[in-house]
Design a protein around this motif. Structure first.
Motif, mmCIF file in Angstrom:
data_model
loop_
_atom_site.group_PDB
_atom_site.id
_atom_site.type_symbol
_atom_site.label_atom_id
_atom_site.label_comp_id
_atom_site.label_asym_id
_atom_site.label_seq_id
_atom_site.Cartn_x
_atom_site.Cartn_y
_atom_site.Cartn_z
ATOM 1 N N ALA A 225 72.813 30.578 -2.216
ATOM 2 C CA ALA A 225 72.682 30.863 -0.790
ATOM 3 C C ALA A 225 73.351 29.699 -0.049
ATOM 4 N N ARG A 226 73.889 29.994 1.144
ATOM 5 C CA ARG A 226 74.708 28.986 1.839
ATOM 6 C C ARG A 226 73.978 27.669 2.085
ATOM 7 N N HIS A 227 72.750 27.792 2.579
ATOM 8 C CA HIS A 227 72.036 26.557 2.923
ATOM 9 C C HIS A 227 71.682 25.760 1.674
ATOM 10 N N VAL A 228 71.345 26.485 0.617
ATOM 11 C CA VAL A 228 71.057 25.804 -0.653
ATOM 12 C C VAL A 228 72.326 25.105 -1.135
ATOM 13 N N SER A 229 73.443 25.807 -1.030
ATOM 14 C CA SER A 229 74.726 25.254 -1.450
ATOM 15 C C SER A 229 75.033 23.963 -0.689
ATOM 16 N N ASP A 230 74.783 23.990 0.626
ATOM 17 C CA ASP A 230 75.053 22.799 1.444
ATOM 18 C C ASP A 230 74.205 21.612 0.995
ATOM 19 N N VAL A 231 72.924 21.889 0.768
ATOM 20 C CA VAL A 231 72.019 20.794 0.381
ATOM 21 C C VAL A 231 72.420 20.237 -0.985
ATOM 22 N N LEU A 232 72.718 21.147 -1.915
ATOM 23 C CA LEU A 232 73.093 20.693 -3.265
ATOM 24 C C LEU A 232 74.368 19.851 -3.217
ATOM 25 N N ALA A 233 75.351 20.325 -2.441
ATOM 26 C CA ALA A 233 76.622 19.579 -2.355
ATOM 27 C C ALA A 233 76.401 18.207 -1.739
ATOM 28 N N GLN A 234 75.525 18.177 -0.754
ATOM 29 C CA GLN A 234 75.251 16.902 -0.076
ATOM 30 C C GLN A 234 74.560 15.928 -1.037
ATOM 31 N N LYS A 235 73.569 16.430 -1.748
ATOM 32 C CA LYS A 235 72.816 15.548 -2.643
ATOM 33 C C LYS A 235 73.624 15.139 -3.867
ATOM 34 N N CYS A 236 74.501 16.027 -4.316
ATOM 35 C CA CYS A 236 75.223 15.768 -5.572
ATOM 36 C C CYS A 236 76.623 15.196 -5.343
ATOM 37 N N ALA B 142 78.657 16.330 -14.451
ATOM 38 C CA ALA B 142 77.752 15.487 -13.663
ATOM 39 C C ALA B 142 77.150 16.285 -12.512
ATOM 40 N N ALA B 143 77.992 17.109 -11.864
ATOM 41 C CA ALA B 143 77.496 17.893 -10.729
ATOM 42 C C ALA B 143 76.443 18.907 -11.193
ATOM 43 N N GLU B 144 76.704 19.545 -12.344
ATOM 44 C CA GLU B 144 75.741 20.533 -12.855
ATOM 45 C C GLU B 144 74.435 19.852 -13.252
ATOM 46 N N GLN B 145 74.537 18.641 -13.749
ATOM 47 C CA GLN B 145 73.316 17.914 -14.118
ATOM 48 C C GLN B 145 72.476 17.636 -12.864
ATOM 49 N N CYS B 146 73.161 17.243 -11.808
ATOM 50 C CA CYS B 146 72.467 16.964 -10.555
ATOM 51 C C CYS B 146 71.793 18.238 -10.027
ATOM 52 N N VAL B 147 72.542 19.347 -10.043
ATOM 53 C CA VAL B 147 71.997 20.628 -9.574
ATOM 54 C C VAL B 147 70.821 21.049 -10.456
ATOM 55 N N ALA B 148 70.974 20.870 -11.755
ATOM 56 C CA ALA B 148 69.923 21.283 -12.690
ATOM 57 C C ALA B 148 68.631 20.513 -12.416
ATOM 58 N N ALA B 149 68.750 19.215 -12.164
ATOM 59 C CA ALA B 149 67.548 18.408 -11.921
ATOM 60 C C ALA B 149 66.848 18.857 -10.637
ATOM 61 N N ILE B 150 67.636 19.138 -9.607
ATOM 62 C CA ILE B 150 67.034 19.587 -8.332
ATOM 63 C C ILE B 150 66.344 20.939 -8.528
ATOM 64 N N ASN B 151 67.043 21.859 -9.195
ATOM 65 C CA ASN B 151 66.465 23.191 -9.415
ATOM 66 C C ASN B 151 65.223 23.136 -10.290
ATOM 67 N N GLU B 152 65.260 22.258 -11.280
ATOM 68 C CA GLU B 152 64.133 22.174 -12.203
ATOM 69 C C GLU B 152 62.870 21.729 -11.451
ATOM 70 N N ALA B 153 63.041 20.718 -10.627
ATOM 71 C CA ALA B 153 61.900 20.215 -9.856
ATOM 72 C C ALA B 153 61.384 21.297 -8.911
ATOM 73 N N GLU B 154 62.318 21.978 -8.265
ATOM 74 C CA GLU B 154 61.947 23.028 -7.311
ATOM 75 C C GLU B 154 61.193 24.156 -8.016
ATOM 76 N N ARG B 155 61.679 24.541 -9.183
ATOM 77 C CA ARG B 155 61.065 25.671 -9.895
ATOM 78 C C ARG B 155 59.671 25.310 -10.401
ATOM 79 N N LEU B 156 59.553 24.132 -10.952
ATOM 80 C CA LEU B 156 58.246 23.724 -11.480
ATOM 81 C C LEU B 156 57.233 23.582 -10.339
ATOM 82 N N THR B 157 57.699 23.118 -9.202
ATOM 83 C CA THR B 157 56.816 23.023 -8.029
ATOM 84 C C THR B 157 56.397 24.421 -7.568
ATOM 85 N N ALA B 158 57.381 25.332 -7.526
ATOM 86 C CA ALA B 158 57.078 26.700 -7.095
ATOM 87 C C ALA B 158 56.048 27.329 -8.027
#
Lengths: 366, 371
Positions: free
Chosen positions: B264-275, B325-341
């Motif tokens: 999703a666009r907003h998710v994409s923006d946040v991921l790109a910014q963080k990674c 490296a970028a996929e690792q960063c995205v994976a870590a963010i998604n993993e935390a988000e999913r486990l929290t959800a």
């Protein structure tokens, strides 16, 4: 004339006479149906002007629409096959450009005569190495569409014009269901004497190798193989190799896709296009390194898109330039041999004599 | 008044439109996604697994847990939603990806599972096949290039070539998931599940819903209501304008294949910014360079002199390294988000009723956004 050379010539002549009786079949020369010009014209949107424009020809004359741009040659080589090939070339009125070779057997005289025809008429050759080889035009290919590098998630990229003017036509052409070559199962490989003919092609490619169902023993003895090798090297370069030339130990089947002469011709004809593509490749390197320095952040990646697109466009232009250069050479070769019309008996005698003489000379190199 | 009529029509008819009567949905673990195999990517070292995802020490899935499930078959009843809830619960939040192989079915079911996917922060991949076998790839990393460029290093803790080889060897003897070449892998109501994912891959085949009420008038009004809802649903899931447009334009008798934007666009923006990079954009750059190599390599080099392809290949390899490296960063963010959800939704096990209420609530929220 040396005695050994005379013997070789007699043996070769005998092979030519005896071969038809011992062979299971004479070669068949079959039109590759999708390569009939009436089937190729849709690639040009059925527009003759587009055809002339692509090949940059000022002569507004299409090849006969029923004639074939490609033939597939199948079977076991035998006496009279070179004559049959000459007949097909003449019938094509200059439109025949590519031979798909899927035959085997040994008949050095016929091989040599066919090879002389192939080189003289500037034909391309493709070695078939197993069933499943599909026909595709030799003058253009489909280029992958540009991958959008912008960050516009969720929407299609703005339409990108095709890299090659023929992309759209080729996309439709690729959907044809008859592209698979009609290769007889028992002769699905280019073997033995087939490689002599293949090597004579001005542009010679081969399909991905498949293992033959059964290993067929080579049908030529060592002396014949050497004669072939010497003959082929002469056909390719116009001069005889030294008897101890190291190139002779390398199989001709592993030869480069295009000849040294074709390389020279292509570099001359397409010098400008090649210079542009080299320059763009250099620019791309600089832009890429700059993006790498910024760890490929989104704006720097996006900035590479125009250069990559220009590089591909330049590539498509080279492809067209090569197609034009080969076409011009082939047409010129045909016109040289058949200025007003083709005198078949004269041509036949001329090429047979030429091939026989070369074979004889090859036999004299010790 | 018109709105109310649409809503009623939608509720009365639209939800029950079966656009494709297929066999019941089968929900199963993809064997190759069990963590005991995925650990092989890290040489069997679970500390590296934890470090790769930036997880708290000791937070590990059990080796038998599944990271991916296959949803195979038609969406024919609410039981299908229950099956998905069950497999999420069975894997205690470690299920990350739903592979989709479905020709569709009930819109209601597709929407329900799509809402679950979004709220459990799951990825949705339309299944694809290679030589008749379903293609499964671990979702959280990309393999290093075959030839490592000397200018770049493999990111810390990222799976190495040896790790990928060990993983492939460990799953080599698992029974393959066979797929026919002509199957529609994710079509019709399945596209609602696909759109619900937080990381989406593959092709969705969209079309308008169909149905048959007592009168043509009722059918038409009901389906327009369904259209309104689904366009809002796709917008809510940020499937992209093309998705909504082609949904409306494609007759129910056929389907239009569409690539769906990965994030999703907003998710994409946040991921790109963080990674510091856009993983999806890098994947596209690599694909573009690979395409150029293929075009120059397979076409021009057959006919005459070409350019130095080795140079382009090195570029592709360097992009791959950055992608890792970028996929690792995205994976870590998604993993935390999913486990929290998961912790929020299934703190004491997944409650069917509670999750059904969540689906209804989200559905109503979307209903309110109909324009």
């Amino acid at each position: 004339m040396r005695l050994s050379a005379v013997i070789l010539l007699i043996v070769a002549a005998l092979q030519a006479v005896i071969a038809p009786r011992s062979a299971t079949a004479a070669l068949s020369f079959q039109c590759v149906e999708p390569s009939r010009y009436r089937n190729l014209l849709p690639i040009f949107n059925d527009d003759p002007s587009a055809y002339f424009g692509y090949f940059r020809t000022t002569q507004r004359q299409l090849p006969p629409l029923e004639s074939c741009r490609s033939l597939i040659i199948n079977g076991v080589i035998g006496s009279g096959d070179a004559e049959a090939l000459l007949g097909k070339i003449i019938a094509g009125q200059g439109g025949l450009a590519v031979l798909y070779l899927a035959f085997d057997g040994t008949n050095v005289v016929e091989e040599a005569r066919m090879a002389v025809l192939v080189r003289t008429f500037y034909l391309k050759t493709k070695a078939v190495r197993g069933a499943g080889y599909a026909y595709f035009p030799d003058f253009a290919s489909r280029w992958n569409a540009a991958v959008p590098l912008g960050r516009t998630a969720g929407s299609s990229p703005p339409p990108v014009a095709s890299f090659s003017p023929l992309d759209e036509g080729l996309r439709h052409f690729a959907a044809r269901t008859d592209l698979r070559l009609p290769v007889a199962k028992e002769h699905a490989f280019c073997l033995d004497g087939c490689w002599t003919v293949w090597f004579a092609g001005v542009n010679r490619t081969r399909s991905a190798a498949q293992a033959p169902a059964a290993k067929t023993p080579a049908s030529a003895d060592a002396a014949t193989t050497r004669q072939r090798e010497l003959f082929s090297r002469y056909i390719d370069s116009g001069r005889w190799p030294a008897a101890n030339d190291s190139a002779l130990v390398q199989s001709i089947s592993g030869a480069p896709f295009w000849t040294a002469a074709a390389d020279h011709m292509l570099r001359q004809s397409c010098d400008a296009e090649l210079a542009v593509v080299q320059s763009l490749a250099g620019n791309l390197t600089q832009t890429f390194d700059a993006a790498a320095a910024k760890k490929f952040d989104p704006p720097s990646v996006e900035g590479m898109a125009p250069l990559l697109e220009r590089l591909n466009r330049a590539g498509a232009r080279i492809e067209q330039c090569y197609a034009v250069a080969y076409e011009e050479q082939r047409n010129a070769s045909f016109r040289r041999q058949c200025p007003a019309h083709c005198d078949r008996p004269v041509l036949s005698e001329r090429f047979n004599k030429m091939a026989d003489k070369l074979l004889l000379d090859a036999g004299q190199i010790k | 008044m018109r709105r109310i009529a649409y809503v009623l029509a939608t509720l009365a008819i639209g939800w029950f439109f079966a656009v494709n009567h297929a066999a019941a949905l089968d929900v199963s673990c993809i064997e190759a996604s069990r963590y005991k195999y995925l650990f092989q990517l890290f040489g069997g070292d679970t500390r590296k697994f934890i470090a790769y995802f930036n997880l708290p020490a000791g937070q590990l899935p059990r080796p038998e847990y599944c990271r991916a499930a296959l949803l195979d078959g038609g969406l024919s009843s609410d039981e299908d939603v229950t099956k998905v809830i069950k497999i999420i619960g069975d894997n205690h939040g470690w299920l990350a990806t739903l592979y989709l192989r479905s020709g569709g079915g009930l819109v209601r079911v597709g929407v329900g599972i799509g809402i679950l996917a979004r709220n459990f922060w799951l990825k949705t991949y339309a299944a694809s096949q290679r030589r008749g076998i379903m293609d499964y790839q671990p979702d959280f990393a990309v393999p290093p290039p075959d030839k490592l460029p000397i200018t770049d290093l493999i990111p810390d803790n990222a799976p190495t070539l040896a790790g990928w080889q060990a993983y492939r060897a460990s799953i080599a003897k698992l029974p393959p998931i066979k797929m026919g070449g002509s199957e529609m892998f994710c079509a019709s109501a399945c596209t609602q599940i696909h759109a619900g994912g937080i990381d989406r891959k593959g092709i969705s085949r969209v079309h308008r819903a169909s149905g048959n009420a007592k009168t043509l008038l009722a059918t038409n009004e009901g389906l327009i209501g369904t259209d309104d809802f689904l366009v809002s649903f796709y917008r809510f899931m940020d499937a992209g304008p093309d998705f909504m447009r082609m949904y409306l334009l494609t007759t129910s008798a056929t389907t239009t294949p569409l690539p769906i934007s990965r994030f999703a666009r907003h998710v994409s923006d946040v991921l790109a910014q963080k990674c510091g990079a856009d993983a999806d954009q890098l994947a596209r750059l690599e694909a573009q360079i690979d395409a150029s190599v293929a075009d120059f390599g397979s076409q021009i080099t057959f006919y005459g002199p070409s350019i130095n392809l080795e140079h382009l290949r090195t570029m592709a390899a360097r992009v791959r390294m950055r992608r890792m490296a970028a996929e690792q960063c995205v994976a870590a963010i998604n993993e935390a988000e999913r486990l929290t959800a998961y912790a929020g939704l299934c703190q004491n096990g997944c409650d069917q009723k509670k999750l059904n209420s969540l689906i209804v609530q989200k559905r109503n929220d979307i209903q309110k956004t109909i324009r």
